[in-house]
Design a protein around this motif. Structure first.
Motif, PDB file in Angstrom:
ATOM      1  N   LEU A  84       7.206   9.213  18.205  1.00 45.40           N
ATOM      2  CA  LEU A  84       7.583   9.023  16.814  1.00 45.40           C
ATOM      3  C   LEU A  84       6.536   8.188  16.091  1.00 45.40           C
ATOM      4  O   LEU A  84       5.993   7.249  16.659  1.00 45.40           O
ATOM      5  N   LEU A  85       6.276   8.540  14.838  1.00 41.16           N
ATOM      6  CA  LEU A  85       5.489   7.683  13.958  1.00 41.16           C
ATOM      7  C   LEU A  85       6.487   6.748  13.304  1.00 41.16           C
ATOM      8  O   LEU A  85       7.418   7.185  12.632  1.00 41.16           O
ATOM      9  N   SER A  86       6.329   5.452  13.515  1.00 35.13           N
ATOM     10  CA  SER A  86       7.253   4.458  12.999  1.00 35.13           C
ATOM     11  C   SER A  86       6.527   3.556  12.016  1.00 35.13           C
ATOM     12  O   SER A  86       5.559   2.893  12.367  1.00 35.13           O
ATOM     13  N   LEU A  87       7.002   3.553  10.760  1.00 30.95           N
ATOM     14  CA  LEU A  87       6.422   2.714   9.715  1.00 30.95           C
ATOM     15  C   LEU A  87       7.528   1.929   9.032  1.00 30.95           C
ATOM     16  O   LEU A  87       8.663   2.402   8.928  1.00 30.95           O
ATOM     17  N   MET A  88       7.189   0.738   8.533  1.00 31.96           N
ATOM     18  CA  MET A  88       8.141  -0.125   7.847  1.00 31.96           C
ATOM     19  C   MET A  88       7.774  -0.180   6.366  1.00 31.96           C
ATOM     20  O   MET A  88       6.607  -0.362   6.027  1.00 31.96           O
ATOM     21  N   ASP A  89       8.776  -0.001   5.482  1.00 30.83           N
ATOM     22  CA  ASP A  89       8.483  -0.090   4.055  1.00 30.83           C
ATOM     23  C   ASP A  89       8.675  -1.529   3.570  1.00 30.83           C
ATOM     24  O   ASP A  89       9.052  -2.411   4.346  1.00 30.83           O
ATOM     25  N   MET A  95       0.838  -1.168   0.000  1.00 36.61           N
ATOM     26  CA  MET A  95       0.000   0.000   0.000  1.00 36.61           C
ATOM     27  C   MET A  95       0.882   1.230   0.000  1.00 36.61           C
ATOM     28  O   MET A  95       1.948   1.233   0.600  1.00 36.61           O
ATOM     29  N   GLU A  96       0.435   2.264  -0.672  1.00 32.22           N
ATOM     30  CA  GLU A  96       1.193   3.508  -0.765  1.00 32.22           C
ATOM     31  C   GLU A  96       0.784   4.447   0.366  1.00 32.22           C
ATOM     32  O   GLU A  96      -0.403   4.629   0.626  1.00 32.22           O
ATOM     33  N   ILE A  97       1.783   5.016   1.024  1.00 32.74           N
ATOM     34  CA  ILE A  97       1.549   5.955   2.124  1.00 32.74           C
ATOM     35  C   ILE A  97       2.296   7.244   1.804  1.00 32.74           C
ATOM     36  O   ILE A  97       3.488   7.210   1.482  1.00 32.74           O
ATOM     37  N   LYS A  98       1.596   8.369   1.872  1.00 31.65           N
ATOM     38  CA  LYS A  98       2.205   9.689   1.679  1.00 31.65           C
ATOM     39  C   LYS A  98       2.110  10.435   2.999  1.00 31.65           C
ATOM     40  O   LYS A  98       1.038  10.523   3.592  1.00 31.65           O
ATOM     41  N   ILE A  99       3.242  10.989   3.433  1.00 36.63           N
ATOM     42  CA  ILE A  99       3.304  11.674   4.722  1.00 36.63           C
ATOM     43  C   ILE A  99       3.815  13.088   4.495  1.00 36.63           C
ATOM     44  O   ILE A  99       4.905  13.279   3.948  1.00 36.63           O
ATOM     45  N   GLY A 100       3.036  14.064   4.925  1.00 38.96           N
ATOM     46  CA  GLY A 100       3.460  15.453   4.881  1.00 38.96           C
ATOM     47  C   GLY A 100       4.105  15.826   6.199  1.00 38.96           C
ATOM     48  O   GLY A 100       3.583  15.505   7.264  1.00 38.96           O
ATOM     49  N   ILE A 143      -3.307   7.456   3.143  1.00 39.37           N
ATOM     50  CA  ILE A 143      -3.185   6.011   2.991  1.00 39.37           C
ATOM     51  C   ILE A 143      -3.939   5.613   1.735  1.00 39.37           C
ATOM     52  O   ILE A 143      -5.134   5.865   1.621  1.00 39.37           O
ATOM     53  N   GLY A 144      -3.238   4.998   0.782  1.00 45.74           N
ATOM     54  CA  GLY A 144      -3.864   4.621  -0.475  1.00 45.74           C
ATOM     55  C   GLY A 144      -3.595   3.180  -0.827  1.00 45.74           C
ATOM     56  O   GLY A 144      -2.822   2.482  -0.167  1.00 45.74           O
ATOM     57  N   GLU A 145      -4.222   2.732  -1.886  1.00 44.93           N
ATOM     58  CA  GLU A 145      -4.017   1.375  -2.374  1.00 44.93           C
ATOM     59  C   GLU A 145      -2.734   1.303  -3.188  1.00 44.93           C
ATOM     60  O   GLU A 145      -2.309   2.288  -3.786  1.00 44.93           O
ATOM     61  N   ALA A 146      -2.150   0.139  -3.250  1.00 45.25           N
ATOM     62  CA  ALA A 146      -0.954  -0.060  -4.055  1.00 45.25           C
ATOM     63  C   ALA A 146      -1.321  -0.007  -5.526  1.00 45.25           C
ATOM     64  O   ALA A 146      -2.318  -0.589  -5.948  1.00 45.25           O
ATOM     65  N   ALA A 147      -0.540   0.713  -6.287  1.00 47.69           N
ATOM     66  CA  ALA A 147      -0.776   0.819  -7.728  1.00 47.69           C
ATOM     67  C   ALA A 147      -0.062  -0.325  -8.426  1.00 47.69           C
ATOM     68  O   ALA A 147       1.075  -0.644  -8.103  1.00 47.69           O
ATOM     69  N   ALA A 148      -0.742  -0.939  -9.378  1.00 49.53           N
ATOM     70  CA  ALA A 148      -0.113  -1.999 -10.155  1.00 49.53           C
ATOM     71  C   ALA A 148       0.954  -1.390 -11.052  1.00 49.53           C
ATOM     72  O   ALA A 148       0.707  -0.404 -11.731  1.00 49.53           O
ATOM     73  N   ARG A 149       2.112  -1.967 -11.040  1.00 51.46           N
ATOM     74  CA  ARG A 149       3.208  -1.436 -11.851  1.00 51.46           C
ATOM     75  C   ARG A 149       3.091  -1.991 -13.262  1.00 51.46           C
ATOM     76  O   ARG A 149       3.010  -3.191 -13.458  1.00 51.46           O
ATOM     77  N   SER A 194       4.339   0.218   1.700  1.00 52.01           N
ATOM     78  CA  SER A 194       4.404  -0.557   2.930  1.00 52.01           C
ATOM     79  C   SER A 194       3.584  -1.831   2.801  1.00 52.01           C
ATOM     80  O   SER A 194       2.557  -1.855   2.130  1.00 52.01           O
ATOM     81  N   GLY A 195       4.048  -2.871   3.463  1.00 54.89           N
ATOM     82  CA  GLY A 195       3.316  -4.125   3.522  1.00 54.89           C
ATOM     83  C   GLY A 195       2.327  -4.163   4.674  1.00 54.89           C
ATOM     84  O   GLY A 195       1.584  -5.128   4.820  1.00 54.89           O
ATOM     85  N   GLN A 196       2.314  -3.109   5.490  1.00 52.33           N
ATOM     86  CA  GLN A 196       1.392  -3.041   6.614  1.00 52.33           C
ATOM     87  C   GLN A 196      -0.027  -2.794   6.113  1.00 52.33           C
ATOM     88  O   GLN A 196      -0.240  -2.178   5.069  1.00 52.33           O
TER      89      GLN A 196
END
Length: 75
Positions: free
Chosen positions: A39-44, A1-6, A62-68, A18-20
């Motif tokens: 802290l915000l802790s995330l694993m890629d 899943m794609e995560i964008k953090i400002g 928090i978004g869905e993973a885009a198919a490559r 992320s696989g979370q």
């Protein structure tokens, strides 16, 4: 899943795959904003850990993973 953090006072956003699950990410963000974690802790997907101070969070998307797509196909 794609995560964008400002991040406050940063010109670009942090983007990671992320696989979370969405629920795990949402819980981690809620804990950071509630003051339960400093802290915000995330694993890629590659196993790297991303740490962001919770008082510097501007937004989290928090978004869905885009198919490559591979190759030269018609859109």
């Amino acid at each position: 899943m794609e995560i964008k953090i400002g991040v406050q006072h940063a010109p670009r956003e942090i983007v990671l795959e992320s696989g979370q699950s969405a629920e795990e990410v949402e819980r981690a963000v809620a804990d950071a904003l509630a003051g339960k974690a400093q802290l915000l802790s995330l694993m890629d997907e590659k196993g790297r850990k991303v740490l962001i101070p919770s008082d510097r969070l501007a937004y989290v998307e928090i978004g869905e993973a885009a198919a490559r797509r591979v190759g030269f196909g018609a859109l």
